[in-house]
Design a protein around this motif. Sequence first.
Motif, short mmCIF file in Angstrom:
data_model
loop_
_atom_site.label_atom_id
_atom_site.label_comp_id
_atom_site.label_asym_id
_atom_site.label_seq_id
_atom_site.Cartn_x
_atom_site.Cartn_y
_atom_site.Cartn_z
N HIS A 66 115.57 165.71 30.64
CA HIS A 66 115.56 165.93 29.20
C HIS A 66 116.84 166.63 28.75
N GLN A 67 117.30 167.59 29.55
CA GLN A 67 118.54 168.29 29.19
C GLN A 67 119.71 167.32 29.21
N SER A 68 119.72 166.43 30.18
CA SER A 68 120.78 165.42 30.25
C SER A 68 120.72 164.53 29.02
N GLY A 69 119.51 164.09 28.68
CA GLY A 69 119.35 163.26 27.48
C GLY A 69 119.74 164.02 26.23
N HIS A 70 119.38 165.29 26.18
CA HIS A 70 119.71 166.12 25.01
C HIS A 70 121.23 166.28 24.89
N SER A 71 121.89 166.50 26.01
CA SER A 71 123.35 166.62 25.99
C SER A 71 123.99 165.32 25.52
N ASP A 72 123.45 164.20 25.99
CA ASP A 72 123.97 162.90 25.57
C ASP A 72 123.77 162.71 24.07
N LEU A 73 122.59 163.09 23.57
CA LEU A 73 122.32 162.98 22.13
C LEU A 73 123.24 163.89 21.32
N GLU A 74 123.47 165.10 21.81
CA GLU A 74 124.38 166.02 21.11
C GLU A 74 125.79 165.45 21.06
N ARG A 75 126.23 164.85 22.16
CA ARG A 75 127.57 164.24 22.21
C ARG A 75 127.65 163.08 21.22
N ARG A 76 126.62 162.24 21.22
CA ARG A 76 126.61 161.10 20.30
C ARG A 76 126.54 161.57 18.84
N ALA A 116 127.70 164.41 17.66
CA ALA A 116 129.02 164.95 17.32
C ALA A 116 129.99 163.81 17.00
N ALA A 117 129.91 162.72 17.78
CA ALA A 117 130.79 161.57 17.52
C ALA A 117 130.44 160.95 16.16
N LEU A 118 129.15 160.85 15.85
CA LEU A 118 128.74 160.31 14.55
C LEU A 118 129.20 161.20 13.41
N GLU A 119 129.04 162.51 13.57
CA GLU A 119 129.48 163.45 12.53
C GLU A 119 130.98 163.35 12.31
N SER A 164 132.87 160.72 12.95
CA SER A 164 133.11 159.43 12.31
C SER A 164 132.75 159.48 10.83
N TYR A 165 131.64 160.12 10.53
CA TYR A 165 131.19 160.28 9.14
C TYR A 165 132.21 161.08 8.35
N GLN A 166 132.69 162.18 8.92
CA GLN A 166 133.67 163.02 8.23
C GLN A 166 134.96 162.27 8.00
N THR A 167 135.40 161.50 8.98
CA THR A 167 136.62 160.71 8.84
C THR A 167 136.46 159.68 7.71
N ALA A 168 135.31 158.99 7.72
CA ALA A 168 135.05 158.00 6.66
C ALA A 168 134.99 158.67 5.29
N LEU A 169 134.36 159.82 5.22
CA LEU A 169 134.27 160.55 3.95
C LEU A 169 135.65 160.98 3.46
N ASP A 170 136.47 161.48 4.38
CA ASP A 170 137.84 161.86 4.00
C ASP A 170 138.63 160.66 3.50
N GLU A 171 138.46 159.51 4.16
CA GLU A 171 139.15 158.29 3.74
C GLU A 171 138.67 157.86 2.35
#
Length: 124
Positions: free
Chosen positions: A62-72, A74-77, A79-86
């Motif tokens: 579960h911790q491994s899955g949680h870490s993977d979800l946190e990483r994903r 962060a990548a989405l956030e 990407s979202y911030q970059t798109a918002l800035d654009e």
Amino acid sequence: MPSWRRSGTDNPEQERSQRQRRPRTPRGRLLADLRARLDEALARLDAHEKMTAELARTLASHQSGHSDLERRLAALESSYQTALDELRADRERHHRLLTRLQASVERHKRSVSALEHTLGADDQ
């Protein structure tokens, strides 16, 4: 050994084992009871250790899955911030272009009006 005293086996080792299971003295019965309780406690301990190990494996998964979800996430956030800035930059650029277009339209209107005035004055 007489047949009426036999416990149903011809193995003396097994007979001795059966006699040890049924102690005759109070102290022997107490020791047997304590041994039985100890065996039960050890069995429960073994079961708890197995359960703890399984829970530890599950937690690690579960911790491994949680870490993977946190990483994903962060990548989405990111990407979202970059798109918002654009989008903000595009909105500002469009606003500037619209302002320039409006100014250009106003200049053209004045030029057309002046040209019509000049042409109208020539006709008279």
